[in-house]
Write an enzyme that holds these catalytic residues in place. Structure first.
Site, PDB file in Angstrom:
ATOM      1  N   ASP A   1       0.679  -1.410  -0.085  1.00  0.00           N
ATOM      2  CA  ASP A   1       0.074  -0.108   0.113  1.00  0.00           C
ATOM      3  C   ASP A   1       0.907   1.207   0.199  1.00  0.00           C
ATOM      4  OD1 ASP A   1      -2.829   0.939   0.208  1.00  0.00           O
ATOM      5  OD2 ASP A   1      -1.917   1.962   2.035  1.00  0.00           O
TER       6      ASP A   1
ATOM      7  N   GLU B   1       2.030  -0.048  -4.999  1.00  0.00           N
ATOM      8  CA  GLU B   1       1.039   0.815  -5.349  1.00  0.00           C
ATOM      9  C   GLU B   1       1.694   2.193  -5.423  1.00  0.00           C
ATOM     10  OE1 GLU B   1      -3.510   2.794  -3.815  1.00  0.00           O
ATOM     11  OE2 GLU B   1      -1.827   2.475  -2.483  1.00  0.00           O
TER      12      GLU B   1
HETATM   13  C1  NOJ Z   1      -4.623   2.902  -0.876  1.00  0.00           C
HETATM   14  C2  NOJ Z   1      -5.662   1.993  -0.618  1.00  0.00           C
HETATM   15  O1  NOJ Z   1      -6.047   1.197  -1.878  1.00  0.00           O
HETATM   16  C3  NOJ Z   1      -6.986   2.645  -0.311  1.00  0.00           C
HETATM   17  O2  NOJ Z   1      -7.940   1.929  -0.299  1.00  0.00           O
HETATM   18  C4  NOJ Z   1      -6.631   3.229   1.177  1.00  0.00           C
HETATM   19  O3  NOJ Z   1      -7.756   4.081   1.624  1.00  0.00           O
HETATM   20  C5  NOJ Z   1      -5.277   3.992   1.051  1.00  0.00           C
HETATM   21  N1  NOJ Z   1      -4.181   3.436   0.380  1.00  0.00           N
HETATM   22  C6  NOJ Z   1      -4.804   4.080   2.435  1.00  0.00           C
HETATM   23  O4  NOJ Z   1      -4.223   3.151   2.997  1.00  0.00           O
END
Ligand code: NOJ
Length: 544
Positions: A219, A283
């Protein structure tokens, strides 16, 4: 109506040699499961890990290779699991560690890999580390988070803004200092400049790898470091509300900071400690030049820095063509591409491009060079579900209502059958079910030889059968108007993919060959060659 013929000309750029021994994740297709909405096995209206096990046969039937599970850790659920209170356990709503082990065993028995969502940038404010940290300035865990004194005149230390609205600093009455959170106040950011934090988090990775996880989706990996001097972010002169509240300032000092690549490399090194090509996906929402830096020096970083271009670009052939070709050209040597069409943070593809064009989008995703990630339900053509204000769950929508930022519409329960609860639950689903669940569901669509689900299954089978599609070269073909055409080739076998991204008929010129698959699922085996009339929203994969 467009009727311009395309000239059939290979461009020399952007071809890549087939690798000798591709890894499972280079050949494979990843399927994202949002566990809360996938399958509820115990009737509480919330999906769980046992539910995922129940549906593994479906994933095997569909033909994907790996599943990525969005967070299932113990969590107060302020951000539905992206606020982790214990990195080494399972939230009781999702099951137990034994359920996770059973899931991994059952998945592996079917040849499916399991990827865990690792959330290293922030914890929950209820994580014991944060409780200790906030207790006093002298806490041994104080430096595990980012604490600062108020600005000289009072108020937050600087102008940094939180993604879900409001300042990124929250005052903690216990000590009179502010703590930093890129997202909700319930999601305090860890201090990745503290070696003890780094060591603890790398051990979390070892915990899951040791239990058989095949890798991670990490993440917000590009957020891990923030400017040590806490300098103000510059104002964004082009800001408009559609960009979201935090974009009033440019994120110059809060993300993509010097040093972050060393942390990514450290995570990668942990994956390498284990056998079996464990996968590290990051990500990252950044412009291409910055994104590809996350492959790391000599590919020592993320195996796959998520490439979100298809989520964000206008769905027009010239734009998509240009994006694919630019990405191919910019990839560092040895870097493996990847493509994402949907996830739990973005409007569904069928809503963005419409149901007919969603078929073309599926063909694009599953024929481009690189690892595709498919979001649960997109294979059915699930659409965004309107959520009445009283039913809103997502904190982003609650904080900044009415701008379309809410993510509940793309997180509604998976549509399995026509029964009550759509086969997702025997209880009351945590989010409303789609109105179309009686029509758009797995049981109905798998019987329909022309359905989008059948198309996905056929595409996945073809991709598995044809190395050209999974690991072959990519060569763009001259394309015009609404058409995007390219070739994939491996071991002397060439497939051409010709996609009409528009809603009007369009002529295209194809080499002599035969159709292996069309989005309409009705011209397989047809001979092609020369000028071919593509129907609206039609794509063709042809041999030749
Ligand atoms: C990215 C995640 O995909 C999302 O759903 C989340 O709210 C944020 N990061 C914070 O962790």
């Amino acid at each position: 109506m467009t009727s311009r013929a395309e000239c059939w000309q290979a461009k020399p750029a952007s071809t890549h040699a087939v690798m000798m021994q591709p890894t499972w994740w280079q050949r494979g297709v990843i399927y994202q499961i949002y566990p809360r909405s996938f399958q509820d096995a115990n009737g509480d209206g919330i999906g769980d890990l046992s539910g995922v096990v129940q549906r593994l046969d479906y994933l095997g039937w569909l033909g994907v290779d790996a599943l990525w599970l969005s967070p299932f850790y113990p969590s107060p659920m302020a951000d539905f699991g992206y606020d982790v209170a214990d990195y080494c356990d399972v939230d009781p709503r999702f099951g137990t560690l034994a359920d996770f082990d059973a899931l991994v065993g059952a998945a592996h028995a079917r040849g499916l890999r399991v990827l865990v969502d690792f959330v290293p940038n922030h914890t929950s404010n209820e994580h014991p580390w944060f409780r200790e940290s906030r207790a006093s300035c002298a806490s041994p865990r104080r430096d595990w988070y980012l604490w600062r004194d108020p600005a000289p005149g009072g108020g937050p230390p600087n102008n940094w803004l939180a993604h879900f609205g409001g300042p990124a600093w929250t005052l903690d009455a216990t000590t009179g200092q502010y703590y930093y959170h890129a997202f909700l106040p319930e999601q305090p950011d860890l201090n990745w400049r503290n070696p003890a934090v780094v060591a603890a988090m790398l051990d979390v990775m070892r915990f899951w790898l040791g239990r058989g996880a095949d890798g991670f989706r990490v993440d917000v990996i590009w957020h891990l470091l923030k400017d040590a001097d806490c300098r103000d972010n510059p104002p964004n002169p082009d800001w408009h509300p559609g960009q979201g509240p935090s974009r009033r300032v440019l994120p110059l000092y809060v993300a993509d900071q010097p040093g972050v690549h060393d942390l990514v490399a450290a995570m990668r090194a942990v994956c390498e400690e284990y056998p079996g090509d464990r996968l590290l996906i990051g990500e990252i929402y950044l412009p291409l030049a910055r994104l590809i830096a996350y492959y790391g020096e000599h590919n020592s970083g993320a195996h796959l820095p998520f490439n979100f271009q298809l989520l964000r670009l206008p769905w027009r052939a010239p734009v998509i063509r240009e994006a694919v070709n630019t990405y191919e050209a910019m990839l560092p040597p040895g870097a493996w591409p990847n493509w994402v069409l949907g996830n739990h943070d973005h409007h569904r593809i069928a809503t963005r491009v419409g149901p007919a064009q969603a078929r073309v989008a599926a063909m694009l995703l599953l024929t481009l060079r690189g690892t595709p990630t498919l979001y649960q339900g997109d294979e059915l053509g699930m659409v965004d579900v309107p959520i009445p204000p009283a039913a809103v769950q997502d904190p982003y929508e609650r904080n900044v209502p009415g701008h379309g930022f809410g993510r509940d519409p793309e997180r509604t329960p998976m549509q399995w059958d026509q029964g009550p609860g759509a086969g997702f639950t025997t209880g009351t689903p945590w989010l409303p079910l789609a109105q179309d669940a009686d029509r758009v569901n797995v049981v109905t669509l798998r019987e329909d030889p022309r359905s989008l689900l059948t198309l996905h299954r056929r595409l996945l089978a073809l991709r598995r059968a044809e190395p050209a599609l999974s690991v072959g070269d990519y060569t763009p073909r001259d394309s015009h108007g609404d058409v995007f055409a390219f070739a994939r080739a491996a071991a002397g076998r060439r497939l051409t993919v010709t996609l009409n991204l528009g809603h009007e008929p369009h002529e295209a010129v194809l080499p002599a060959g035969r159709v292996l698959l069309s989005t309409h699922l009705d011209r397989e085996g047809d001979a092609v060659g020369g000028v071919v009339q593509l129907r609206p929203d039609e794509g063709i994969i042809a041999l030749g």
